[in-house]
Design an enzyme around this catalytic site. Structure first.
Site: not given
Length: 461
Positions: A237, A117-118, A144
């Site tokens: 990230c 997800a997403p 999600r």
């Protein structure tokens, strides 16, 4: 633009990692304007000349590391455009496009997006697979998983199953099963700081350490599920070594069958993007024993097959209703390898691998948010087609289609849920489209096209 208030411990971390001079440039990048990106959907863009024409409204610039990715200006607002409703593109932060590009999934393969997800990486992987093979997209959080399913539907993906399972549930069910695994691991989100104040507030050194440990645990299950010779891509990230290089080094030391083929680091002070870490690993063809708390069961569990047999009935009557509908409304459509599944009134088409080693029995006792392509719902001995089916087909599959340019008043009316006037040659079910891209179903009756766009997707502004 207001300055991002970064934690002091985070600043010290980045200074130790990059050195003071480069860390200063890195930290200054948090005060730069954000960049915005979208990826075109190859499942919707099969004609190169058409793709070029569809790029024009947004003044796009290519993203260097993604062949389908483009930067757009914030003022363009592509999320409000009818092309977005039609699944022509997925709006995604440009750096995040690097991971699925490095995975390089191929048509016909069996692929897992482990924490999906997403849906950015799932939809990118699906585009690379071109509708061939099996894609399992997993998300452990139910809310999600629902968002993930909605994005799979919007982009017209036929060969994806969305599961809602914990890592150990998947590894026990699918040992030595996948050709490629994408793990965009849950992380401390340092690359989100510029756009998400919550990520800044939640950051701590303890949270970084926790995320690194959790990623290591998830990687153990990925190791079990990957075939010899297979590719594993790990991404985050975030920027710290604990969640990135250190995690990969520990994993490779524990699993000598894996070796690192490539590591990519995208830094926000060096590229146009928020930043990303990506490591591509390959599993050797021999030399590793499965490592887990419990030995995973053999895939062909007779008890599981017996339980699944009750749910996976031939569904002859249901498929007869679908074929009756398709004969009238979709004369150019073919389902592809798979089998029907019925959940309540909903009829799905579960995709199969080309070698036939995946079926309904493999989903038994798993939480499944989306068991393949939603064909339609059974209503009093007839089939009402699902919106997902409209988005998964090409306009020329349908018996008739009404296509308009994006600025046509008919498109705005359809997206508001309004009825359109019918032409004399139209009857029964057909499509309303924008520039040849299906938006949804309409049914011609009594000189009108009754609007079947789901109420939750209608626009009133």
């Amino acid at each position: 633009m207001k300055n991002v208030q970064l934690p002091e411990a985070y600043i010290r971390q980045m200074q130790a990692l990059l050195g003071r001079e480069e860390a200063e440039r890195f930290l200054d990048s948090y005060n730069d304007a954000r960049v915005y990106g979208l990826r075109f959907n190859p499942l919707k863009c099969r004609q190169p000349n058409k793709t070029a024409a569809l790029k024009q409204p947004f003044c796009l610039e290519p993203v260097p590391w993604c062949k389908t990715g483009y930067y757009y200006d914030e003022a363009a607002r592509p999320g409000k455009h009818p092309y977005h409703t039609a699944g022509l593109y997925y709006i995604q932060e440009p750096s995040a496009m690097s991971a699925a590009e490095l995975l390089d999934a191929q048509p016909g393969e069996t692929v897992l997006d482990f924490a999906a997800a997403p849906g950015g990486k799932t939809t990118q992987i699906a585009g690379s697979m071109n509708g061939e093979g099996l894609l399992i997209a997993n998300e452990i959080h139910p809310a999600r998983a629902k968002i993930l399913s909605e994005n799979v539907e919007r982009l017209g993906i036929r060969n994806a199953v969305v599961t809602n399972a914990a890592p150990h549930e998947l590894s026990r069910r699918f040992p030595v099963f996948f050709d490629r695994i994408m793990l965009d691991s849950p992380c401390s989100g340092e690359g989100m700081f510029r756009k998400d104040e919550v990520a800044v507030a939640e950051w701590s050194e303890a949270h970084v350490a926790y995320c690194g440990e959790r990623s290591s645990e998830i990687l153990e299950h990925a190791a079990i599920m990957l075939k010899p010779g297979g590719v594993l891509v790990y991404s985050t990230c975030t920027f710290n070594r604990a969640e990135n290089e250190d995690t990969i080094e520990r994993f490779v030391a524990k699993h000598p069958a894996f070796h690192v083929e490539q590591i990519e680091r995208l830094w926000p002070h060096q590229v146009r993007g928020e930043g990303h870490f990506v490591a591509r690993l390959r599993k050797a063809f021999e030399g590793e024993q499965l490592q887990a708390t419990d030995e995973p069961p053999k895939r062909k569990d007779k008890r599981r097959d017996k339980r699944a047999a009750g749910r996976s009935k031939p569904l002859t009557a249901e498929m007869a209703l679908f074929h009756s509908f398709a004969e009238q409304a979709l004369p150019g459509f073919e389902l592809g390898p798979g089998e029907p599944l019925r959940f309540g009134d909903a009829l799905y088409w579960l995709p199969h691998q080309t070698n036939g080693s995946f079926g309904a029995a493999d989903l038994d006792a798993l939480k499944v948010a989306r068991p393949g392509l939603h064909l339609g719902d059974i209503r009093k001995n007839r089939l009402e087609p699902a919106h997902a089916l409209a988005l998964a087909i090409q306009a020329n599959d349908a018996s008739w289609v009404r296509s308009y340019p994006p600025d046509a008043p008919e498109i705005a009316a359809y997206l508001r849920g309004e009825t359109l006037p019918a032409a004399g040659e139209e009857s029964g079910w057909g499509l309303v489209a924008v520039d040849g891209l299906p938006l949804g179903w309409a049914k011609a009756s009594g000189g009108q096209l009754k609007n079947h766009l789901p109420k939750g997707l209608r626009r009133f502004n």
